[in-house]
Design an enzyme around this catalytic site. Structure first.
Site, short mmCIF file in Angstrom:
data_model
loop_
_atom_site.label_atom_id
_atom_site.label_comp_id
_atom_site.label_asym_id
_atom_site.label_seq_id
_atom_site.Cartn_x
_atom_site.Cartn_y
_atom_site.Cartn_z
N ALA A 121 8.69 64.47 35.23
CA ALA A 121 10.13 64.17 34.61
C ALA A 121 11.25 63.69 35.64
O ALA A 121 11.90 62.63 35.24
CB ALA A 121 10.52 65.61 33.92
N ARG A 133 9.74 56.60 27.27
CA ARG A 133 9.04 57.84 26.92
C ARG A 133 9.91 58.86 26.40
O ARG A 133 11.33 58.89 26.68
CB ARG A 133 8.63 58.30 28.20
CG ARG A 133 7.43 57.43 28.55
CD ARG A 133 6.64 58.08 29.94
NE ARG A 133 5.46 59.16 29.49
CZ ARG A 133 5.06 60.15 30.03
NH1 ARG A 133 5.18 59.95 31.46
NH2 ARG A 133 4.12 60.89 29.42
N ASP A 151 9.28 69.31 31.15
CA ASP A 151 9.92 68.11 30.68
C ASP A 151 11.20 68.48 30.00
O ASP A 151 12.13 67.45 30.08
CB ASP A 151 8.91 67.17 30.08
CG ASP A 151 7.90 66.76 30.87
OD1 ASP A 151 6.90 67.41 31.15
OD2 ASP A 151 8.01 65.39 31.33
N LYS A 178 3.22 69.52 29.93
CA LYS A 178 2.09 68.66 29.52
C LYS A 178 1.07 69.43 28.67
O LYS A 178 1.10 70.67 28.92
CB LYS A 178 1.32 68.41 30.90
CG LYS A 178 0.07 67.73 30.85
CD LYS A 178 0.11 66.43 30.04
CE LYS A 178 1.14 65.46 30.48
NZ LYS A 178 1.28 64.37 29.68
O1 MRU Z 1 2.99 62.66 31.25
P1 MRU Z 1 3.36 63.14 32.59
O2 MRU Z 1 2.34 62.90 33.39
O3 MRU Z 1 4.51 62.47 32.87
O4 MRU Z 1 3.80 64.55 32.57
C1 MRU Z 1 4.35 65.30 33.58
C2 MRU Z 1 4.58 66.80 33.43
O5 MRU Z 1 4.29 67.25 32.15
C3 MRU Z 1 5.07 67.49 34.65
O6 MRU Z 1 4.71 68.80 34.49
C4 MRU Z 1 6.36 67.56 34.34
O7 MRU Z 1 7.11 66.28 34.10
C5 MRU Z 1 7.40 68.12 35.81
S1 MRU Z 1 7.24 66.96 36.97
C6 MRU Z 1 7.88 67.75 38.14
#
Ligand code: MRU
Length: 349
Positions: A51, A92, A240, A251
């Site tokens: 994120a 996204r 996120d 995730k």
């Molecule tokens: O699909 P992604 O790899 O962008 O998903 C990322 C996550 O779910 C992370 O846990 C979240 O963005 C936090 S990153 C500090």
């Protein structure tokens, strides 16, 4: 702490320098992007992901888009800005940091309305650099707050990648692990592989191993046994988007871990900058969940397909963890122990 810079501006050459996260851990490749289209594509394909890193990349994308503009007035520049903002926002849907960073760039643009076009371009650069620099401090503070909840020798479980490369420097959920490493906490970290895109196996396991942290890779379906065997004293995950009622999107697979943690009486901590809290979402049901393509499940990581041709798939990239399962949300401003009170917390800090 030494850290790889996964997102950086090369202003002299008018480009963004990104670490291609899709090639890790086998290849450490930095590549240069100079158009907004290339930056959109890098976010969409998860070359830059996590994120905060998405937000930083988008802010730089806006700057680079505006920088090459030939607009002669604020009005013309604003029109172009709006197109770039809308375009990058479509890359996204779930991580609110993307929209937060784009909005912050717009607020700054509007605040500079009386300035010359050249000065506004300079202000866009300053704002994007500020977003990156602040993220470093914010993540360090999250790490300190999170560490205050942990004890030396603990086993920690994490999911996906909320580390250095997902942020400007320290990561969120991994920040206390790095700080603990520097201070002799001797944590034992369990990293879920994180199907289907393997951010845990490819990125978290790699990052922590490089930093000398004791890390053990497990498949997602092994989380229950390591908890049952008493190997895990706390679960730490990134985030996120946090809804006003404390529901959190992270995730895919995170909510299952939270349910397991509750069953085994293990604290479940969500690490998130306050910029991830979205009071416009009353509950998790209001958070848009990205659904990605079938190939990520069936073929992408295999030499041969691992599923029958044309199999129906469902590939949500995130899930919502109900606030009742979250022990605390750890932000840079402090620890939200009463997770339903995110709005109250924000107004008091
Ligand atoms: O699909 P992604 O790899 O962008 O998903 C990322 C996550 O779910 C992370 O846990 C979240 O963005 C936090 S990153 C500090």
């Amino acid at each position: 702490m030494e850290a790889i810079q996964s997102v950086r501006l090369d202003d002299e050459n008018s480009c963004l320098v990104l670490l291609d996260q899709t090639l890790l851990p086998n290849e450490k490749v930095f590549f240069r992007l100079s158009t907004v289209e290339e930056i959109w594509e890098a976010i969409y394909h998860l070359k830059v992901r996590g994120a905060p890193a998405i937000g930083i990349a988008a802010a730089y994308g806006v700057y680079l888009g505006v920088k090459k503009s030939e607009a002669a007035s604020f009005a013309e520049l604003s029109e172009e800005f709006a197109k770039v903002k809308q375009y990058l926002a479509s890359s996204r849907p779930t991580a609110v940091n993307l929209f937060w960073a784009l909005q912050r760039m717009e607020d700054r643009l509007k605040a500079e309305a009386d300035q010359t076009v050249d000065d506004i371009k300079q202000a866009m650069k300053e704002e994007a650099e500020a977003i990156r620099a602040e993220d470093e401090k914010v993540c360090l503070a999250i790490g300190e707050h999170a560490l205050s909840l942990l004890e030396p020798g603990w086993g920690l479980l994490t999911h996906c990648n909320a580390g250095t490369i997902a942020t400007a420097k320290y990561g969120t959920a991994l920040a206390p692990m790095y700080l603990g490493q520097e201070r002799g906490y001797d944590f034992r970290v369990y990293a879920d592989e994180t199907r289907p895109l393997l951010q845990g196996a490819r990125l978290t396991a790699w990052e922590l191993q490089e930093a000398g942290v004791d890390v053990t890779l497990i498949c997602d379906n092994m989380a229950s046994i390591v908890m049952q065997e008493g190997k895990v004293q706390a679960v730490l995950v990134g985030c996120d988007r946090v809804a006003a009622n404390g529901d959190t999107a992270n995730k895919i697979g995170t909510s299952g871990l939270a349910i397991l943690a509750k069953h085994y009486g293990i604290p479940f901590y969500v690490c998130a900058p306050t910029s991830t809290i979205d009071l416009n979402c009353a509950t998790g049901a209001d958070i848009p969940i990205e659904v990605r393509k079938s190939e990520e499940i069936t073929t992408q990581w295999y030499e041969q397909p691992m599923a029958p041709p044309n199999i129906k798939t469902y590939n949500p990239a995130f899930d919502i963890t109900d606030h009742s399962l979250v022990t605390a949300i750890i932000t840079e401003k402090g620890i939200i122990r009463e997770v339903t009170g995110t709005a109250r917390f924000l107004s008091n800090h």
